[in-house]
Write an enzyme that holds these catalytic residues in place. Structure first.
Site, PDB file in Angstrom:
ATOM      1  N   LEU A   8       9.667  78.210   2.089  1.00  0.00           N
ATOM      2  CA  LEU A   8       9.958  77.599   3.383  1.00  0.00           C
ATOM      3  C   LEU A   8      10.225  76.098   3.276  1.00  0.00           C
ATOM      4  O   LEU A   8      10.632  75.465   4.249  1.00  0.00           O
ATOM      5  CB  LEU A   8       8.819  77.865   4.367  1.00  0.00           C
TER       6      LEU A   8
ATOM      7  N   ASP B 286      12.634  86.169  -2.525  1.00  0.00           N
ATOM      8  CA  ASP B 286      12.600  84.875  -3.215  1.00  0.00           C
ATOM      9  C   ASP B 286      13.549  83.910  -2.505  1.00  0.00           C
ATOM     10  O   ASP B 286      14.273  83.140  -3.135  1.00  0.00           O
ATOM     11  CB  ASP B 286      12.965  85.019  -4.699  1.00  0.00           C
TER      12      ASP B 286
END
Length: 424
Positions: free
Chosen positions: A63, A304
């Site tokens: 993130l 991922d």
């Protein structure tokens, strides 16, 4: 709030359910399941022609916040997750500062709270992910981390790693490891093989991944810890895990859509957009990954998700960062590559993306049970669409799948009984 989902094909892999059912949600939890349900005053969703399944659980997401907000923020990453049907995600700790203390865990969760997506930050194993001193693993467990990892900075100090495994076992947390020997791969951009030779570049050899998988398997066997191999990419790596599982070693593993969909040849036409760690491998490795998914060696499909700025990905291949985004495309790519090709049942694909990762992390997720939190995704398994990076809600546009036709479209994502994404 009451929400009634009517006429959908409910696929709940954990309970072996695949049937047309209605689901009534009250106050954020599943209240009833059955046929012909009605509920006065409830909002009704007509799910005819749609699959209704547990919200996806993605246990490997970047993130970027705090520290790298130009690439992604918690808010934009969670918006991408919701658009892709992901209701729960594990955020990797390679932020700045790293998620190596309870304060950063709390910060990320606070920023995620308004989005409706359940964000579980993974705790760094070593301070600053520098591989030199262990973090306070017990404090991270108390702060709510579901797993421990140094992610893309695999620990090279074996004594330190072994001690981390002993502590992780005592805490009941899995240790997630990116398996590539750093001395062998350095900052190289592509798989060592025909493509690296054609480009005149040094390559990241498959043996660099396989050696560390074997190392981790042996340490897991020695310590009794639960070790989870991140984004496995080679056929031999899958076989190492397969044989370890047969011996009863507590090892699990994950892979990503790019590893059962693309080969190293993609780098020749897409350059840095196809640069990822570990790198895209050979067709034989793609077949090995698919075999591992089919026989249960591979436990989860993750993204991922690794956003980068357009400027970073526009650099020459050797200088660009590795990684691609995936939250908005993972379900469609898995359905297209595994279900619609006849390789795998719909229930099995959904298990790999919901109930299985939830179970190995010990989460009360990935299952549509009365009394549980109402996290669901509703999607049309047949709808064809073309991936368009310009339509992403993630800040990242770095995908090698731009322009690809896929089959399977998310229509609604529901988290704790609230619609957090609706197509259009």
């Amino acid at each position: 709030m009451r929400l009634l989902i009517q006429g959908g094909r409910v696929v709940d892999p954990a309970r072996n359910i695949d049937s047309q059912l209605d689901i009534l949600i009250e106050n954020g939890t599943i209240a009833h399941q059955g046929r012909g349900l009605s509920a006065e005053g409830a909002q009704v969703l007509d799910a005819a022609g749609l699959v209704v399944s547990p919200g996806l659980v993605d246990m490997h997401v970047h993130l970027r916040e705090p520290g790298f907000e130009a690439k992604e923020t918690v808010a934009t990453g969670c918006a991408a997750a919701a658009k892709g049907g992901v209701t729960t995600l594990v955020a990797m700790p390679n932020t700045r500062p790293a998620t190596d203390c309870p304060d950063i865990v709390a910060l990320v969760r606070e920023k995620a709270a308004p989005t409706g997506v359940d964000v579980l930050p993974a705790g760094a194993v070593t301070v600053g992910q520098k591989g030199q001193a262990l973090t306070d693993l017990a404090a991270l467990k108390a702060a709510g981390v579901p797993a421990l990892t140094d992610d893309g900075m695999p620990i090279q100090d074996l004594a330190l790693l072994r001690e981390a495994m002993f502590q992780a076992k005592e805490l009941g947390l899995p240790l997630l490891d990116h398996c590539e020997d750093r001395d062998l791969v350095r900052s190289y951009a592509v798989n060592e093989g025909a493509v690296s030779a054609q480009l005149g570049l040094p390559g990241r050899p498959a043996i660099a991944e396989e050696l560390q998988i074997m190392r981790d398997v042996m340490l897991a066997e020695d310590t009794g810890a639960h070790v989870h191999i991140c984004h496995i990419s080679t056929a031999k790596g899958v076989d190492i895990v397969r044989r370890a599982k047969a011996r009863g070693v507590r090892v699990t593993c994950e892979t990503c859509p790019q590893y059962f969909t693309l080969t190293e040849e993609e780098v020749l036409c897409q350059g840095a957009m196809a640069r990822v760690n570990p790198p895209l491998r050979t067709q034989a490795d793609v077949e090995g990954i698919r075999a591992g998914l089919l026989d249960g060696t591979i436990d989860a499909i993750v993204t991922d998700h690794a956003p980068h700025t357009a400027e970073e990905k526009s650099r020459p291949l050797p200088d660009a960062p590795s990684g691609m985004v995936g939250l908005e495309t993972s379900l469609a790519l898995a359905l297209t590559g595994l279900y619609h090709t006849g390789l795998m049942s719909l229930s099995r694909v959904l298990a790999l993306m919901s109930s299985s990762p939830a179970a190995l992390l010990g989460l009360s997720k990935g299952m549509l049970c009365v009394g549980r939190g109402a996290d669901l995704v509703l999607f049309d398994p047949e709808e064809e669409w073309v991936i368009d990076k310009e339509q992403f809600v993630s800040k990242g546009r770095n995908t090698p799948f731009h322009g690809r036709t896929v089959r399977g479209k998310v229509k609604y994502t529901i988290s704790r009984g609230t619609i957090i994404y609706q197509e259009g």
